[in-house]
Design a protein around this motif. Structure first.
Motif, PDB file in Angstrom:
ATOM      1  N   VAL A 190       0.827  -1.207   0.000  1.00 59.56           N
ATOM      2  CA  VAL A 190       0.000   0.000   0.000  1.00 59.56           C
ATOM      3  C   VAL A 190       0.862   1.258   0.000  1.00 59.56           C
ATOM      4  O   VAL A 190       0.622   2.202  -0.757  1.00 59.56           O
ATOM      5  N   ARG A 191       1.875   1.276   0.842  1.00 60.25           N
ATOM      6  CA  ARG A 191       2.733   2.459   0.930  1.00 60.25           C
ATOM      7  C   ARG A 191       3.464   2.712  -0.378  1.00 60.25           C
ATOM      8  O   ARG A 191       3.605   3.861  -0.808  1.00 60.25           O
ATOM      9  N   LYS A 192       3.910   1.658  -1.032  1.00 55.04           N
ATOM     10  CA  LYS A 192       4.606   1.830  -2.311  1.00 55.04           C
ATOM     11  C   LYS A 192       3.662   2.350  -3.392  1.00 55.04           C
ATOM     12  O   LYS A 192       4.015   3.251  -4.159  1.00 55.04           O
ATOM     13  N   SER A 195       2.795   6.033  -2.626  1.00 55.95           N
ATOM     14  CA  SER A 195       4.006   6.850  -2.754  1.00 55.95           C
ATOM     15  C   SER A 195       4.359   7.039  -4.218  1.00 55.95           C
ATOM     16  O   SER A 195       4.683   8.157  -4.660  1.00 55.95           O
ATOM     17  N   ASP A 196       4.304   5.967  -4.992  1.00 55.48           N
ATOM     18  CA  ASP A 196       4.631   6.054  -6.420  1.00 55.48           C
ATOM     19  C   ASP A 196       3.688   6.987  -7.162  1.00 55.48           C
ATOM     20  O   ASP A 196       4.066   7.596  -8.173  1.00 55.48           O
ATOM     21  N   GLU A 277      -6.667  -1.692  -5.452  1.00 52.88           N
ATOM     22  CA  GLU A 277      -6.572  -2.510  -6.662  1.00 52.88           C
ATOM     23  C   GLU A 277      -6.522  -1.629  -7.915  1.00 52.88           C
ATOM     24  O   GLU A 277      -5.723  -1.866  -8.828  1.00 52.88           O
ATOM     25  N   LYS A 278      -7.362  -0.592  -7.946  1.00 55.83           N
ATOM     26  CA  LYS A 278      -7.439   0.269  -9.119  1.00 55.83           C
ATOM     27  C   LYS A 278      -6.185   1.109  -9.298  1.00 55.83           C
ATOM     28  O   LYS A 278      -5.592   1.136 -10.385  1.00 55.83           O
ATOM     29  N   ILE A 279      -5.762   1.801  -8.248  1.00 55.16           N
ATOM     30  CA  ILE A 279      -4.606   2.692  -8.369  1.00 55.16           C
ATOM     31  C   ILE A 279      -3.317   1.895  -8.581  1.00 55.16           C
ATOM     32  O   ILE A 279      -2.449   2.290  -9.367  1.00 55.16           O
ATOM     33  N   GLY A 280      -3.192   0.771  -7.908  1.00 56.10           N
ATOM     34  CA  GLY A 280      -1.992  -0.048  -8.045  1.00 56.10           C
ATOM     35  C   GLY A 280      -1.994  -0.965  -9.248  1.00 56.10           C
ATOM     36  O   GLY A 280      -0.982  -1.607  -9.517  1.00 56.10           O
ATOM     37  N   GLU A 281      -3.141  -1.048  -9.941  1.00 59.52           N
ATOM     38  CA  GLU A 281      -3.287  -1.977 -11.081  1.00 59.52           C
ATOM     39  C   GLU A 281      -2.869  -3.384 -10.661  1.00 59.52           C
ATOM     40  O   GLU A 281      -2.100  -4.064 -11.334  1.00 59.52           O
ATOM     41  N   ILE A 282      -3.399  -3.808  -9.551  1.00 61.20           N
ATOM     42  CA  ILE A 282      -3.029  -5.103  -8.979  1.00 61.20           C
ATOM     43  C   ILE A 282      -3.966  -6.185  -9.505  1.00 61.20           C
ATOM     44  O   ILE A 282      -5.184  -6.014  -9.542  1.00 61.20           O
TER      45      ILE A 282
END
Length: 337
Positions: A190-192, A195-196, A277-282
């Protein structure tokens, strides 16, 4: 770029391989009093013919980084206690006492008081005595304002009431109890991600009440008050605390050989997980490996006890979902997304 836990610095598979390498060394220390339940959420130690002590140790992980960033320290202690209580609860244990370890470079008095306030809140809510601890000041080891936190719990269970794989049978039902957000797992990823994307903890998003940081710091839910009155009955067969490794990784720890759990994802995934999920494209499968996805504890019980247990849980304001059933299989969890 699609993100996963390993890219954030956490390799669950490597950790599992490391644990396999130490099993023989650990078992060489066992006395006859040690319960043979390697890999469970707590360790068993027999104190007489009818009773076992159940012990566990844990931390809060990099959720602490968000607490430090936001200068909110009165919740992480409660996270710590609740996590440890839930772990020994999976064996049917009632908490007896708790001890904490706090390490920092230079002690900040107000931060220290806030942390202990959270720990005492957790102990009071779980009827557990805080009997001591250790506060270590280590100049040069931690950056200014940083600290780490660990907890150690001991509980007790009657030998005939120990929950786990020995009691789980074909046809048992599988129920899920809702979580309060991420609890204490998945924070490195989550932090990565945030932060990215240069997203502040103070930012707000549709569907979330309060800021992103406030949602991420929601206290790890304790399930002991909800389940304690069921521990002396024969209603419960097994409990799985859904932490790192998600539903599949944790539920599989208590499934006996010759059986498998069939789980339907039939609950609404909370907005915080959808946002991550959306922001990280996980990938969806990765999400379920890393996070609890809205289910913090899984309950396995006899099919004939379903009505009784559901009534108890709803009467005590527990949010519960019917997830599936125990079938014949190869000691695994089939998660149908």
């Amino acid at each position: 770029m699609i993100m996963d836990y390993k890219q954030a610095g956490v390799d669950i598979q490597a950790a599992e391989q490391a644990l396999d390498k130490i099993k023989k060394m650990v078992k060489s220390t066992f006395s006859p009093q040690v319960g043979e339940q390697w890999g469970n959420f707590g360790g068993l130690y027999k104190i007489d013919e009818n009773r076992y002590l159940v012990a566990s140790a844990d931390g809060v992980g990099t959720k602490l980084k968000i607490a430090m960033d936001m200068n909110i320290h009165d919740t992480v202690g409660e996270d710590l206690v609740n996590h440890c209580v839930n772990d020994i609860l999976t064996l049917g244990a009632r908490p007896l006492f708790f001890m904490d370890y706090l390490a920092t470079g230079k002690l900040n008095q107000q931060c220290f008081v806030d942390i202990i306030k959270g720990i005492t809140n957790g102990c009071v809510n779980n009827h557990c005595a805080l009997i001591g601890g250790e506060t270590a000041e280590m100049p040069g080891f931690y950056s200014p304002g940083e600290y780490d936190l660990a907890g150690f719990i001991v509980g007790e269970v009657n030998s005939s009431k120990i929950l786990g794989s020995s009691k789980i049978k074909f046809g048992d039902i599988v129920l899920g109890l809702s979580s309060h957000g991420l609890h204490t797992n998945g924070y490195s990823l989550v932090r990565k991600i945030f932060s990215d994307h240069h997203i502040s903890w103070n930012q707000t998003f549709p569907g979330l009440k309060g800021s992103l940081g406030e949602n991420l710091l929601k206290v790890h839910k304790t399930y002991y008050p909800l389940l304690k009155s069921l521990l002396d009955s024969d209603s419960l067969h097994g409990l799985a605390h859904i932490t790192g490794g998600g539903i599949e990784g944790n539920l599989s720890r208590i499934i006996p050989s010759g059986l498998q759990a069939e789980i339907e994802v039939n609950w609404e995934i909370p907005p915080l997980f959808q946002l991550i999920e959306k922001i990280g494209e996980i990938n969806k499968n990765e999400m379920f490996k890393v996070f609890n996805m809205g289910i913090g504890m899984i309950v396995i019980a006899g099919e004939d006890k379903q009505t009784e247990i559901l009534k108890h849980l709803t009467d005590h304001r527990g949010e519960v979902f019917k997830l599936g059933i125990i079938k014949s299989g190869r000691k695994k969890v089939e998660l149908h997304l």
